[in-house]
Design a protein around this motif. Structure first.
Motif, PDB file in Angstrom:
ATOM      1  N   MET A 258      39.327  59.335  31.264  1.00 13.89           N
ATOM      2  CA  MET A 258      38.938  57.947  31.523  1.00 13.89           C
ATOM      3  C   MET A 258      39.924  57.360  32.530  1.00 13.89           C
ATOM      4  O   MET A 258      41.128  57.300  32.272  1.00 13.89           O
ATOM      5  CB  MET A 258      38.957  57.139  30.230  1.00 13.89           C
ATOM      6  CG  MET A 258      37.976  57.630  29.179  1.00 13.89           C
ATOM      7  SD  MET A 258      36.262  57.241  29.610  1.00 13.89           S
ATOM      8  CE  MET A 258      36.256  55.471  29.349  1.00 13.89           C
ATOM      9  N   ILE A 259      39.402  56.939  33.680  1.00 12.31           N
ATOM     10  CA  ILE A 259      40.245  56.487  34.792  1.00 12.31           C
ATOM     11  C   ILE A 259      39.789  55.099  35.236  1.00 12.31           C
ATOM     12  O   ILE A 259      38.600  54.875  35.474  1.00 12.31           O
ATOM     13  CB  ILE A 259      40.148  57.469  35.973  1.00 12.31           C
ATOM     14  CG1 ILE A 259      40.643  58.858  35.557  1.00 12.31           C
ATOM     15  CG2 ILE A 259      40.921  56.952  37.189  1.00 12.31           C
ATOM     16  CD1 ILE A 259      40.307  59.940  36.557  1.00 12.31           C
ATOM     17  N   GLY A 260      40.740  54.185  35.377  1.00 16.28           N
ATOM     18  CA  GLY A 260      40.462  52.867  35.922  1.00 16.28           C
ATOM     19  C   GLY A 260      40.781  52.828  37.404  1.00 16.28           C
ATOM     20  O   GLY A 260      41.729  53.467  37.862  1.00 16.28           O
ATOM     21  N   VAL A 261      39.983  52.081  38.165  1.00 13.16           N
ATOM     22  CA  VAL A 261      40.190  51.970  39.607  1.00 13.16           C
ATOM     23  C   VAL A 261      40.233  50.498  39.999  1.00 13.16           C
ATOM     24  O   VAL A 261      39.258  49.760  39.788  1.00 13.16           O
ATOM     25  CB  VAL A 261      39.067  52.672  40.398  1.00 13.16           C
ATOM     26  CG1 VAL A 261      39.353  52.583  41.907  1.00 13.16           C
ATOM     27  CG2 VAL A 261      38.924  54.130  39.970  1.00 13.16           C
ATOM     28  N   LEU A 262      41.352  50.059  40.563  1.00 16.00           N
ATOM     29  CA  LEU A 262      41.476  48.725  41.149  1.00 16.00           C
ATOM     30  C   LEU A 262      41.277  48.853  42.654  1.00 16.00           C
ATOM     31  O   LEU A 262      41.968  49.637  43.307  1.00 16.00           O
ATOM     32  CB  LEU A 262      42.871  48.145  40.880  1.00 16.00           C
ATOM     33  CG  LEU A 262      43.307  47.955  39.431  1.00 16.00           C
ATOM     34  CD1 LEU A 262      44.756  47.451  39.386  1.00 16.00           C
ATOM     35  CD2 LEU A 262      42.394  46.995  38.700  1.00 16.00           C
ATOM     36  N   ALA A 263      40.352  48.101  43.225  1.00 17.01           N
ATOM     37  CA  ALA A 263      40.090  48.196  44.668  1.00 17.01           C
ATOM     38  C   ALA A 263      39.377  46.936  45.131  1.00 17.01           C
ATOM     39  O   ALA A 263      38.969  46.087  44.322  1.00 17.01           O
ATOM     40  CB  ALA A 263      39.251  49.434  44.978  1.00 17.01           C
TER      41      ALA A 263
ATOM     42  N   THR B 296      44.820  56.570  33.072  1.00 13.76           N
ATOM     43  CA  THR B 296      45.207  56.693  34.486  1.00 13.76           C
ATOM     44  C   THR B 296      44.618  55.512  35.250  1.00 13.76           C
ATOM     45  O   THR B 296      43.464  55.151  35.040  1.00 13.76           O
ATOM     46  CB  THR B 296      44.694  58.015  35.086  1.00 13.76           C
ATOM     47  OG1 THR B 296      45.118  59.095  34.258  1.00 13.76           O
ATOM     48  CG2 THR B 296      45.228  58.233  36.492  1.00 13.76           C
ATOM     49  N   LEU B 297      45.429  54.923  36.129  1.00 13.91           N
ATOM     50  CA  LEU B 297      45.010  53.751  36.892  1.00 13.91           C
ATOM     51  C   LEU B 297      45.241  54.012  38.370  1.00 13.91           C
ATOM     52  O   LEU B 297      46.355  54.302  38.797  1.00 13.91           O
ATOM     53  CB  LEU B 297      45.803  52.519  36.450  1.00 13.91           C
ATOM     54  CG  LEU B 297      45.472  51.193  37.141  1.00 13.91           C
ATOM     55  CD1 LEU B 297      44.057  50.740  36.802  1.00 13.91           C
ATOM     56  CD2 LEU B 297      46.492  50.123  36.738  1.00 13.91           C
ATOM     57  N   VAL B 298      44.183  53.912  39.163  1.00 17.06           N
ATOM     58  CA  VAL B 298      44.256  54.144  40.601  1.00 17.06           C
ATOM     59  C   VAL B 298      44.413  52.815  41.333  1.00 17.06           C
ATOM     60  O   VAL B 298      43.617  51.891  41.133  1.00 17.06           O
ATOM     61  CB  VAL B 298      42.984  54.866  41.105  1.00 17.06           C
ATOM     62  CG1 VAL B 298      43.019  55.011  42.633  1.00 17.06           C
ATOM     63  CG2 VAL B 298      42.852  56.230  40.440  1.00 17.06           C
ATOM     64  N   LEU B 299      45.435  52.731  42.184  1.00 15.63           N
ATOM     65  CA  LEU B 299      45.600  51.571  43.069  1.00 15.63           C
ATOM     66  C   LEU B 299      44.811  51.862  44.336  1.00 15.63           C
ATOM     67  O   LEU B 299      45.294  52.561  45.235  1.00 15.63           O
ATOM     68  CB  LEU B 299      47.079  51.328  43.368  1.00 15.63           C
ATOM     69  CG  LEU B 299      48.000  51.160  42.151  1.00 15.63           C
ATOM     70  CD1 LEU B 299      49.419  50.811  42.603  1.00 15.63           C
ATOM     71  CD2 LEU B 299      47.465  50.109  41.191  1.00 15.63           C
ATOM     72  N   GLY B 300      43.601  51.333  44.409  1.00 16.52           N
ATOM     73  CA  GLY B 300      42.666  51.709  45.470  1.00 16.52           C
ATOM     74  C   GLY B 300      42.714  50.834  46.701  1.00 16.52           C
ATOM     75  O   GLY B 300      41.723  50.749  47.438  1.00 16.52           O
TER      76      GLY B 300
ATOM     77  N   THR C  74      49.296  56.294  33.559  1.00 12.94           N
ATOM     78  CA  THR C  74      49.789  56.851  34.825  1.00 12.94           C
ATOM     79  C   THR C  74      49.170  56.080  35.984  1.00 12.94           C
ATOM     80  O   THR C  74      47.949  55.881  36.026  1.00 12.94           O
ATOM     81  CB  THR C  74      49.399  58.336  34.954  1.00 12.94           C
ATOM     82  OG1 THR C  74      49.992  59.065  33.874  1.00 12.94           O
ATOM     83  CG2 THR C  74      49.876  58.919  36.278  1.00 12.94           C
ATOM     84  N   ILE C  75      50.010  55.635  36.918  1.00 15.24           N
ATOM     85  CA  ILE C  75      49.527  54.863  38.067  1.00 15.24           C
ATOM     86  C   ILE C  75      49.574  55.732  39.320  1.00 15.24           C
ATOM     87  O   ILE C  75      50.584  56.378  39.609  1.00 15.24           O
ATOM     88  CB  ILE C  75      50.357  53.577  38.251  1.00 15.24           C
ATOM     89  CG1 ILE C  75      50.166  52.660  37.031  1.00 15.24           C
ATOM     90  CG2 ILE C  75      49.956  52.854  39.532  1.00 15.24           C
ATOM     91  CD1 ILE C  75      50.962  51.377  37.077  1.00 15.24           C
ATOM     92  N   ILE C  76      48.472  55.744  40.046  1.00 13.63           N
ATOM     93  CA  ILE C  76      48.329  56.583  41.250  1.00 13.63           C
ATOM     94  C   ILE C  76      48.370  55.719  42.498  1.00 13.63           C
ATOM     95  O   ILE C  76      47.555  54.813  42.684  1.00 13.63           O
ATOM     96  CB  ILE C  76      46.993  57.367  41.224  1.00 13.63           C
ATOM     97  CG1 ILE C  76      46.851  58.195  39.943  1.00 13.63           C
ATOM     98  CG2 ILE C  76      46.869  58.238  42.469  1.00 13.63           C
ATOM     99  CD1 ILE C  76      47.823  59.328  39.811  1.00 13.63           C
ATOM    100  N   ASP C  77      49.344  56.008  43.383  1.00 13.23           N
ATOM    101  CA  ASP C  77      49.485  55.377  44.709  1.00 13.23           C
ATOM    102  C   ASP C  77      49.348  56.497  45.731  1.00 13.23           C
ATOM    103  O   ASP C  77      50.089  57.480  45.673  1.00 13.23           O
ATOM    104  CB  ASP C  77      50.848  54.692  44.796  1.00 13.23           C
ATOM    105  CG  ASP C  77      51.280  54.322  46.210  1.00 13.23           C
ATOM    106  OD1 ASP C  77      50.447  54.377  47.128  1.00 13.23           O
ATOM    107  OD2 ASP C  77      52.462  53.980  46.393  1.00 13.23           O
TER     108      ASP C  77
END
Length: 280
Positions: free
Chosen positions: A119-124, A189-193, A217-220
């Motif tokens: 399950m992954i969240g995406v902020l964009a 997991t959270l993606v900084l989009g 976990t935050i992905i840049d």
């Protein structure tokens, strides 16, 4: 007239472009990895944010800026904007087939590799999430890995960062509003989009900790983009080999004094900042 036949010597600069200051989060990775390279940074601040613009408008701006940077002898172009990459990178590569072009996209692939819950969240921005390229990429990754992406458009957040309001009450309220529904899901997991968002990562992390006890976990993607750029420059023998400190020159369609102040406040750098095309 610049053509795709022009020589692409290793001593020429790398062009980096964003709708505003978000691309500075990518520039800092590039500068750290390749300190000998000369860099050109273009902030299209007079037309920011791109997230609420039509795809055609973004395409036109991106092609105009690519032409501008090529006229300033760029040997490579980094489209350090998720929205512009989604809307226009294919057109840039088609217009300049001999130019080394690196785009940026939300870190869906690394997120899919790291998630445990799938399950992954995406902020964009709204523009990025609505683009055909994002839809294609997310569906492809979801189908091949079984992950589920929960998408959260962040209207107004890039604007706050563009203004330098990194720790304001308004910025904090926006981030809380956008994170709250994601934390109600079982994401790990959270993606900084958007390239703007790493500049408010400390605030994002703080609010995440308030909203959930889970480890997120935050992905840049700035580091991944830099590695891709290094690889492409090496493939084409375009890496700067001299032992030197590279120069940094910036252009803006907004106010040069504002960009100069932002460079210093975010990166501690004081480059030459010049007015560019399309400025009011």
């Amino acid at each position: 007239m610049v053509t795709d036949k022009m020589p692409m010597g290793k001593d020429r600069p790398i062009g980096i472009f964003d709708s505003g200051v978000g691309g500075l989060s990518v520039l800092r990775h590039i500068r750290a990895a390749m300190p000998a390279e000369d860099l050109l940074y273009f902030a299209d601040s007079a037309h920011a944010p791109y997230g609420d613009k039509t795809e055609q408008a973004i395409l036109e701006r991106t092609l105009a800026i690519a032409q501008f940077l090529i006229e300033h002898n760029a040997k490579a172009l980094v489209v350090a904007c998720n929205t512009a990459t989604a809307a226009a990178i294919k057109a840039v590569r088609s217009a300049y087939p001999s130019l080394a072009v690196v785009g940026i996209e939300p870190g869906l692939k690394p997120a899919a590799l790291q998630t445990r819950t799938k399950m992954i969240g995406v902020l964009a921005t709204r523009g990025t999430l609505a683009s055909a390229s994002f839809s294609t990429l997310s569906q492809k990754i979801a189908a091949s890995t079984g992950v589920q992406f929960t998408l959260q458009p962040c209207v107004g957040l890039a604007d706050q960062i563009e203004k330098g309001a990194l720790n304001s009450a308004v910025t904090e309220a926006l981030i809380h509003r956008y994170l709250a529904p994601l934390m109600e899901q079982d994401i790990d997991t959270l993606v900084l989009g958007c390239t703007h968002y790493p500049f408010v990562r400390p605030l994002i992390e703080s609010i995440v900790h308030r909203l959930t006890s889970r480890q997120i976990t935050i992905i840049d993607t700035g580091d991944a983009v830099t590695k891709q750029l290094v690889r492409i420059l090496a493939e084409h023998a375009l890496q700067q080999t001299a032992i030197r400190s590279g120069s940094l020159t910036a252009f803006t369609t907004g106010q040069p004094t504002v960009l100069k102040s932002t460079f210093f406040s975010l990166l501690g750098l004081q480059p030459t900042v010049l007015q560019a095309l399309g400025a009011p």
